[in-house]
Scaffold this active site. Structure first.
Site, PDB file in Angstrom:
ATOM      1  N   GLU A  79      -5.015  -4.267  -3.036  1.00  0.00           N
ATOM      2  CA  GLU A  79      -5.758  -5.500  -2.726  1.00  0.00           C
ATOM      3  C   GLU A  79      -6.259  -6.182  -4.006  1.00  0.00           C
ATOM      4  O   GLU A  79      -7.413  -6.623  -4.076  1.00  0.00           O
ATOM      5  CB  GLU A  79      -6.954  -5.194  -1.804  1.00  0.00           C
ATOM      6  CG  GLU A  79      -6.599  -4.430  -0.542  1.00  0.00           C
ATOM      7  CD  GLU A  79      -6.030  -5.308   0.560  1.00  0.00           C
ATOM      8  OE1 GLU A  79      -5.904  -6.540   0.348  1.00  0.00           O
ATOM      9  OE2 GLU A  79      -5.680  -4.769   1.619  1.00  0.00           O
TER      10      GLU A  79
ATOM     11  N   THR B 122       0.849  -1.196   0.000  1.00  0.00           N
ATOM     12  CA  THR B 122       0.000   0.000   0.000  1.00  0.00           C
ATOM     13  C   THR B 122       0.885   1.247   0.000  1.00  0.00           C
ATOM     14  O   THR B 122       0.579   2.251  -0.633  1.00  0.00           O
ATOM     15  CB  THR B 122      -0.941  -0.028   1.212  1.00  0.00           C
ATOM     16  OG1 THR B 122      -1.712  -1.229   1.148  1.00  0.00           O
ATOM     17  CG2 THR B 122      -1.897   1.154   1.211  1.00  0.00           C
TER      18      THR B 122
END
Ligand code: ATP
Ligand code: MG
Length: 700
Positions: A221, A40
């Site tokens: 994700e 991330t």
């Protein structure tokens, strides 16, 4: 320091592999790596890097899994690149879909002010269209239709491929459902992906415009995307394939909802120039925690072999805490939090926000909530019932939706009956019949001249009064700007319709009514704020800081999850489902309810499931456990109960096989007497083995 300089410094702080991914901007890139390895972080830095390299903020989109993750990413992007982060489209796939449809949906015959139906609306439409009074049956239909939609099938296609009488009748029901949605100018959640997909696939002009607008799309994700989302991504990025996907196959936990790891496998095949970057250093967890995580995920088949190491030191051993029952489990959790928070000579004092209690299913939160309240520890429940699922908030949303889209029949039905205004079911039935006879929406029927032929003059007058009132509200909302004016507008409206009185009349308990009214007030304040330009994330979409009219704000509400989800940085303990904990981290994590049947979860129908199915489910449960373990930074405790509630009964609890799989070594519980530990572990292993055997036997 200028943002350019601080961005450069931040990027320099990344490891070599992360930098490689951040600096690779001209083609497709996949970052495939285990939990806590900074995936991330790559995305947030790459947003900055792309803008620094010359892209306009509007040309960059980053897609996250939840609205909450979008809000967090926006914050981080802002701290890296300052105000220009506002122009970047940071949102979920669904919010991106809304953006596409509001802008270009007219090509598909959709009005820009279409409504977004929530799951309950869909259930009641299906109940009605399928002639059933049973919500459970309707939900089964809903599930099946949703699966078809996610496979890219419409009713006609579903009918063509139907092979059983049940499938045929379901496909026919789906056709009726489609008709109603288009009559109501409404879309459901699946449509937010499938309609944009259709839009981009069938309309070259629109597609090219979006491809020219978005020069780089980043997806977090990625392992939890479904087939339609992947197709949408492909259409958005076009041949050039300028995208960055980051993901971890070991954290794929939404298979039950149609997410597919095929999307990971297909990337290198469909983008031969794909650059694959692997990250191996975990910056989140201590070695003890990481080892437990690696051991648990070990038995799963490897799609892509990965190694993960931590330089944060061995750290505290992972604890296993056995409890008598769920109340005892909650007490022990609270005691642990209190003692860790207090710290001692070596470890510093901790904040409430450093703690999370994670569990498999929502209903497990109750005992923890009770125990935390008793101990006067502040907490929040995330991933539970959404604020927007509360009846009072849904009532108000129905009114607002109807203002925006007069054709929204489900909203009409709810608004006209909340509060009741002397228009009964019989009248509504007649109105419904009239509407379908003349192919009008319920609202348009009110204003039709010939309605007077089917209802009495008195009824007609009260129906028309309702219609006029909605029009009047719409007019006022369209001209209301700014937080204060909006709040006044909302409060006047609630007073007009007597909503507070209605709540107190509907509830036996004054306390409950007061709590519901206070939700209403929260809702109003929050809505009002959103017009003022102080809060600028609409349905998870960042737009330039503009002020919106009340009506514009209303258009976005169906997509939002909880209000509390957006209140960041509250200093409270987090209670969360494992699914909702994805991507997050806390210094201290308690994994509760680690008993067979709960984690791994065992459905009642599992006896009938094939061996293959049972195995795949077990693998997904194992990934879920892996996700849970890897949320912890410094300490992890897993708890299990000897006696657990199942429905109304109590059944014996057996420690989850995943506890044995963590293969915690002797240092794990070092302050306990060795012998006791040994015996306990042997006992765990034996029970787990028995359970596995039983599971395998029943699964066959
Ligand atoms: P998950 O798989 O759980 O989504 P992730 O791979 O996305 O995890 P991040 O959340 O980006 O990982 O990072 C995990 C933690 O490590 C964060 O606290 C982050 O700030 C930190 N981190 C990431 N990269 C580095 C780095 N190069 N140096 C120091 N800390 C880092
Ligand atoms: Mg992440």
């Amino acid at each position: 320091m200028s943002f350019a300089a601080s961005l450069a410094q931040s990027i320099a702080g990344l490891n070599a592999a992360q930098q490689e991914a951040v600096n690779y901007m001209h083609g497709p890139c996949l970052v495939l790596a285990g939990a806590g390895s900074g995936k991330t972080r790559v995305i947030t830095h790459k947003i900055g890097r792309l803008i620094q390299a010359g892209l306009q903020p509007e040309q960059v989109a980053a897609i996250t899994f939840t609205n909450k993750a979008a809000a967090e990413m926006r914050e981080r992007a802002k701290s890296l690149i300052g105000k220009s982060a506002k122009g970047v489209l940071i949102c979920t796939f669904h919010a991106l879909g809304v953006r596409l449809l509001r802008q270009d949906g007219s090509v598909l015959g959709l009005k820009p002010q279409f409504s977004i139906l929530d799951s309950d609306d869909v259930t009641s439409i299906l109940k009605d269209a399928g002639g059933s009074t049973d919500a459970a049956t309707a939900r089964q239909w809903q599930w099946a239709i949703s699966l078809w939609k996610n496979q890219g099938l419409n009713a006609a296609q579903a009918l063509a491929q139907a092979s059983t009488p049940e499938e045929v009748s379901l496909a026919l029901l789906m056709a009726r459902y489609e008709e109603r949605l288009s009559a109501y100018q409404s879309v459901d959640f699946d449509d937010l992906i499938s309609l944009p997909l259709k839009l981009l696939r069938d309309h070259a002009q629109v597609r090219e415009r979006w491809q020219n607008t978005l020069r780089h799309v980043l997806v977090d994700e990625y392992q939890d995307t479904n087939a339609s989302q992947y197709e949408l991504l492909k259409l958005l990025v076009g041949e050039r394939g300028r995208f960055t996907a980051v993901g971890d196959d070991d954290q794929s936990i939404y298979g039950w909802r149609g997410a597919t790891l095929d999307n990971l496998k297909r990337l290198p095949e469909e983008y031969p120039t794909l650059k694959v970057v692997k990250l191996e250093q975990n910056y989140r967890s201590t070695s003890a925690i990481l080892r437990a995580a690696n051991n648990v995920i070990g038995p799963n088949p490897k799609l892509y072999p990965k190694t993960l190491f931590s330089e944060l030191g061995e750290g505290e051993p992972v604890r296993v805490i056995d409890c008598d029952n769920e109340e005892h489990e909650a007490e022990r959790a609270v005691a642990r939090i209190q003692s860790l928070r207090a710290g001692n000579g070596e470890t510093p004092h901790r904040e409430w926000r450093d703690f999370a209690i994670l569990y498999r299913a929502n209903h497990l939160a109750k005992p923890f909530e009770k125990a935390l309240r008793k101990a006067q520890i502040p907490y929040k429940v995330s991933g539970g019932q959404s604020f927007f699922d509360r009846a009072e908030v849904k009532d108000l949303c129905a009114w607002l939706r109807l203002m925006v889209n007069n054709n929204d029949d489900p909203a009409f039905m709810r608004a006209i009956t909340s509060p009741k205004r002397g228009i009964g079911h019989t009248t509504l039935g007649v109105l419904g019949g009239f509407a379908s006879q003349y192919k009008l929406s319920l609202f348009d029927s009110l204003l039709s001249h010939s309605l007077g032929t089917v209802v009495s003059a008195k009824t007609l007058a009260s129906l028309q009064e309702f219609g006029r009132y909605i029009n009047d509200l719409e007019y006022r909302a369209r001209h209301t700007v700014g937080a204060q004016a909006s709040l006044t507008f909302l409060l006047d409206w609630l007073k007009d319709i007597g909503y507070e009185k209605h709540l107190y009349a509907a509830e036996d308990s004054e306390q409950v009514a007061a709590a519901r009214w206070s939700n209403v007030m929260d809702f109003c304040e929050w809505m009002a704020q959103r017009t003022g330009g102080q809060i600028d994330d609409t349905a998870g979409v960042t737009t330039a800081a503009e002020t919106k009219t009340m009506l514009e704000v209303v258009q976005t509400i169906a997509l939002l999850s909880t209000i509390s989800e957006r209140e960041q940085d509250q200093n409270v303990v987090t209670l969360s489902t494992l699914h909702a904990s994805k991507g997050l981290e806390w210094p201290h994590v308690l994994l509760a309810g680690c008993v067979e049947g709960m984690l791994p979860f065992r459905m009642d129908d599992e006896h009938g499931a094939g061996h293959e199915d049972a195995l795949l489910r077990l693998q997904e449960e194992r990934r879920l456990m892996y996700v849970g373990i890897t949320r912890a930074q410094r300490s992890l405790a897993v708890t299990w109960v000897r006696r657990r509630k199942k429905g109304r009964d109590y059944i014996a609890g057996v420690p989850s096989r995943f506890i044995a799989e963590m293969a915690l070594d002797k240092t794990t519980v070092k302050e306990d007497p060795r012998e006791k530990l040994k015996a306990l572990r042997a006992e765990f292993a034996k029970r787990a083995a028995d359970q596995i055997q039983a599971f395998a036997k029943n699964g066959n």
